[in-house]
Scaffold this motif. Structure first.
Motif, short mmCIF file in Angstrom:
data_model
loop_
_atom_site.label_atom_id
_atom_site.label_comp_id
_atom_site.label_asym_id
_atom_site.label_seq_id
_atom_site.Cartn_x
_atom_site.Cartn_y
_atom_site.Cartn_z
N UNK A 91 0.84 -1.21 0.00
CA UNK A 91 0.00 0.00 0.00
C UNK A 91 0.88 1.26 0.00
N UNK A 92 1.96 1.21 0.74
CA UNK A 92 2.80 2.41 0.86
C UNK A 92 4.05 2.36 -0.02
N UNK A 93 4.38 1.18 -0.50
CA UNK A 93 5.69 1.07 -1.16
C UNK A 93 5.65 0.57 -2.60
N UNK A 94 4.45 0.39 -3.15
CA UNK A 94 4.43 -0.23 -4.49
C UNK A 94 5.16 0.62 -5.54
N UNK A 95 5.39 1.88 -5.21
CA UNK A 95 6.15 2.73 -6.16
C UNK A 95 7.57 2.23 -6.37
N UNK A 96 8.08 1.47 -5.41
CA UNK A 96 9.45 0.96 -5.58
C UNK A 96 9.46 -0.39 -6.29
N UNK A 97 8.25 -0.84 -6.70
CA UNK A 97 8.12 -2.15 -7.37
C UNK A 97 7.64 -1.97 -8.82
N UNK A 98 6.45 -1.39 -8.98
CA UNK A 98 5.89 -1.27 -10.34
C UNK A 98 6.78 -0.37 -11.20
N UNK A 139 18.45 -3.52 7.16
CA UNK A 139 18.88 -3.40 8.56
C UNK A 139 18.95 -1.92 8.87
N UNK A 140 18.12 -1.44 9.78
CA UNK A 140 18.05 -0.01 10.05
C UNK A 140 19.30 0.45 10.80
N UNK A 141 20.09 1.33 10.20
CA UNK A 141 21.31 1.75 10.89
C UNK A 141 21.01 2.87 11.91
N UNK A 142 21.94 3.12 12.75
CA UNK A 142 21.75 4.20 13.72
C UNK A 142 22.07 5.54 13.06
N UNK A 143 21.09 6.35 12.94
CA UNK A 143 21.18 7.76 12.53
C UNK A 143 21.65 8.05 11.10
N UNK A 144 22.70 7.36 10.65
CA UNK A 144 23.25 7.74 9.34
C UNK A 144 23.34 6.55 8.39
N UNK A 180 16.00 7.93 14.41
CA UNK A 180 16.52 6.83 15.22
C UNK A 180 15.51 5.68 15.24
N UNK A 181 14.24 6.03 15.30
CA UNK A 181 13.23 4.97 15.29
C UNK A 181 12.95 4.52 13.86
N UNK A 182 13.09 3.24 13.68
CA UNK A 182 12.85 2.66 12.36
C UNK A 182 11.35 2.74 12.03
N UNK A 183 11.00 3.16 10.81
CA UNK A 183 9.57 3.16 10.47
C UNK A 183 8.98 1.76 10.69
N UNK A 184 7.75 1.74 11.13
CA UNK A 184 7.14 0.46 11.49
C UNK A 184 6.53 -0.23 10.26
#
Ligand code: GLC
Length: 519
Positions: A411-418, A450-455, A504-508
């Motif tokens: 729903x939120x990411x299909x732009x990175x697929x189609x 893998x969500x990195x810290x900050x950068x 810092x918080x990874x999107x859910x």
């Protein structure tokens, strides 16, 4: 006398060696004249070095002539494999025919048949060596009273799947439509009704393209010969031979053509035909058994725009298939044929089997499935993800959970697929990420596994970024470069690199994505 026996023996050995080499190669994808010449060259050295040189000289002449004849034969074969008139198509025409498929990237595979009744894999008849008589009980108890193809189609659509491929007939020979050419079909089961027409209507109504899987293998047809995988095959080769004398693959070829004609003429436009599968070699079956060329010719005549997979055993031609189909594995890179990247589609399961398997406990997580989809597109491919509905006619909870998880992400990411594909040459994949790229919009998508810290460090991309945002909420992502060492509190990048400031918080979400608008 002894000499001449020995001489004949030598010739035979040489000829056997050469013909073995050549005929083994002939089956493989790349037969080249150079290789044949190379073998002759080796042959020549072997002869020159041999202590019996004189004897070999005469023998060599004979072998040379035979070899020459073989080369001519092979050349004729190569010529015979040239594109037949009906299959001629330019590269551009093929790309146009396949454009929707290349764009859409994501499809649903559905394996459904009476094997859902035992619920122990679609190959249960073969795996458990079940006789026709014993398999009949699954036919007699097939009654999918909850079948609602509209519900299936809605789920596929919600998950972002743009095409569907349904098993109209699997290896057991059972047909999901009211075929005129067999009684081994759904309309003769307790369910009594055709499953296919309502299926096609429901998926089409959701705007999903229609694909039919049709098994080349048929363990029910009386003319389909016993071979190394046939569940009813006598294990003794002599007995098998005798049993096969009553079977006639020519008649089976006709049966296939008749059924494929039904499938491609009675259900409107069919977008994909998925033929499965060839296993050439000893006691196997390949293009001669299926009469592949004629079958494909018929298919193209009936549905000129159809896309056909590569399992007809015509893989050594460039006209006998449209896409490669790596099954249940992820190719390490974009697959090639003759040095060229080609269209490909990996078919994958939720749990290992294709048909419903009640007691299988190897289900992939939503996260794994999303990564699988992304990784496929990052290598320029399509994903055909399978569901095996139950014998009541529904997707079971485990499948639903996964589809819902994919839906949430898509729903939120299909732009990175189609419309996306592998990132262009020169873009470097950051650590623990996968890249996709949309050439139409010139946007690059970084899937952060893998969500990195900050950068997040992006090598080699300096000067190419116009704007960046998180895809799930369209919130800006700031980026900068800094090559100046500034002490313990300053982050430094390489001269051509960029640093992105991540929360810092990874999107859910299953896999967070950064959308980059390139300059
Ligand atoms: C294999 C299997 C089959 C499945 C297919 C899907 O060829 O024989 O059960 O339908 O792969 O790709």
């Amino acid at each position: 006398m002894i000499v001449s026996i020995y001489y004949t023996h030598c010739i035979c050995r040489r000829v056997k060696f050469l013909s073995n080499y050549i005929f083994k190669r002939k089956k493989s994808i790349s037969l080249s004249r150079n290789r044949v010449m190379f073998v002759f060259f080796l042959n020549k050295i072997y002869i020159l070095l041999h202590p019996n040189f004189k004897l070999y000289k005469t023998m060599y002449k004979t072998v040379g002539i035979i070899g020459l004849l073989l080369i001519i034969g092979i050349n004729l074969t190569i010529t015979a494999q040239e594109t037949p008139g009906w299959a001629r198509e330019t590269k551009g025409e093929k790309e146009k025919r396949m454009a929707w498929w290349t764009h859409d990237r994501f499809g649903m595979f559905i394996h459904w048949g009476i094997y859902a009744v035992p619920g122990r894999h679609e190959w249960v008849k073969q795996r458990e060596r079940i006789s026709d008589a014993d398999y009949q009980k699954y036919f007699d108890h097939f009654d999918p009273d909850l079948y609602d193809p509209k519900e299936w189609a809605a789920k596929a659509k919600a998950a972002g799947m743009k095409y569907v491929v349904l098993t109209t007939k699997h290896h057991d020979g059972f047909c999901l439509w009211d075929s005129k050419h067999t009684d081994f079909k759904v309309t003769k089961t307790p369910y009594k009704k055709d499953l296919l027409k309502p299926f096609v209507d429901a998926f089409r109504a959701e705007g999903i393209r229609i694909g039919f899987y049709y098994s080349l293998i048929d363990w029910n047809h009386p003319d389909f010969t016993f071979d190394r995988i046939h569940p009813g095959s006598p294990s003794n080769p002599e007995e098998r031979k005798i049993a096969n004398e009553k079977r006639d693959m020519k008649k089976y070829q006709k049966y296939m053509k008749d059924q494929v004609t039904e499938l491609l003429t009675q259900f409107g436009q069919i977008d994909i035909l998925w033929l499965d599968f060839s296993y050439p070699g000893e006691n196997g079956k390949g293009h001669q058994d299926w009469d592949s060329e004629e079958l494909l010719k018929l298919v193209r005549k009936l549905q000129p725009n159809i896309i056909v997979n590569n399992r007809l055993d015509l893989s050594n031609t460039d006209w006998g298939w449209d896409l490669l189909t790596p099954e249940q594995f992820m190719p390490k890179e974009w697959p090639t044929w003759n040095g060229q990247r080609v269209p490909w589609e990996t078919c994958q399961t939720f749990s290992g089997s294709w048909g419903y398997f009640r007691d299988e406990y190897s289900w992939k997580s939503v996260n794994q499935l999303v990564v699988m989809l992304v990784e496929t597109v990052s290598k320029g491919g399509n994903l055909l993800l399978n569901v095996g509905p139950t014998a009541r006619g529904v997707f079971d909870d485990r499948a639903n959970e996964r589809l819902e998880g994919i839906e949430k992400w898509m729903k939120f990411h299909n732009r990175s697929i189609y419309g996306c594909t592998q990132a262009p040459e020169g873009f470097i994949t950051p650590n623990n990420c996968l890249l996709t790229y949309n050439p139409e919009t010139n946007r690059l998508y970084i899937h952060v596994l893998e969500w990195p810290f900050k950068t997040l460090h992006l090598p080699g991309i300096r000067g190419k970024i116009k704007y960046a945002q998180l895809l799930n909420d369209a919130s800006e992502i700031k980026f900068w470069s800094n090559t100046q060492e500034g002490g313990s509190m300053t982050e430094v990048s390489g001269a051509n690199d960029v640093m992105m400031s991540l929360p810092v918080e990874r999107p859910n979400v299953a896999v967070p994505v950064i959308e980059i608008f390139l300059k």
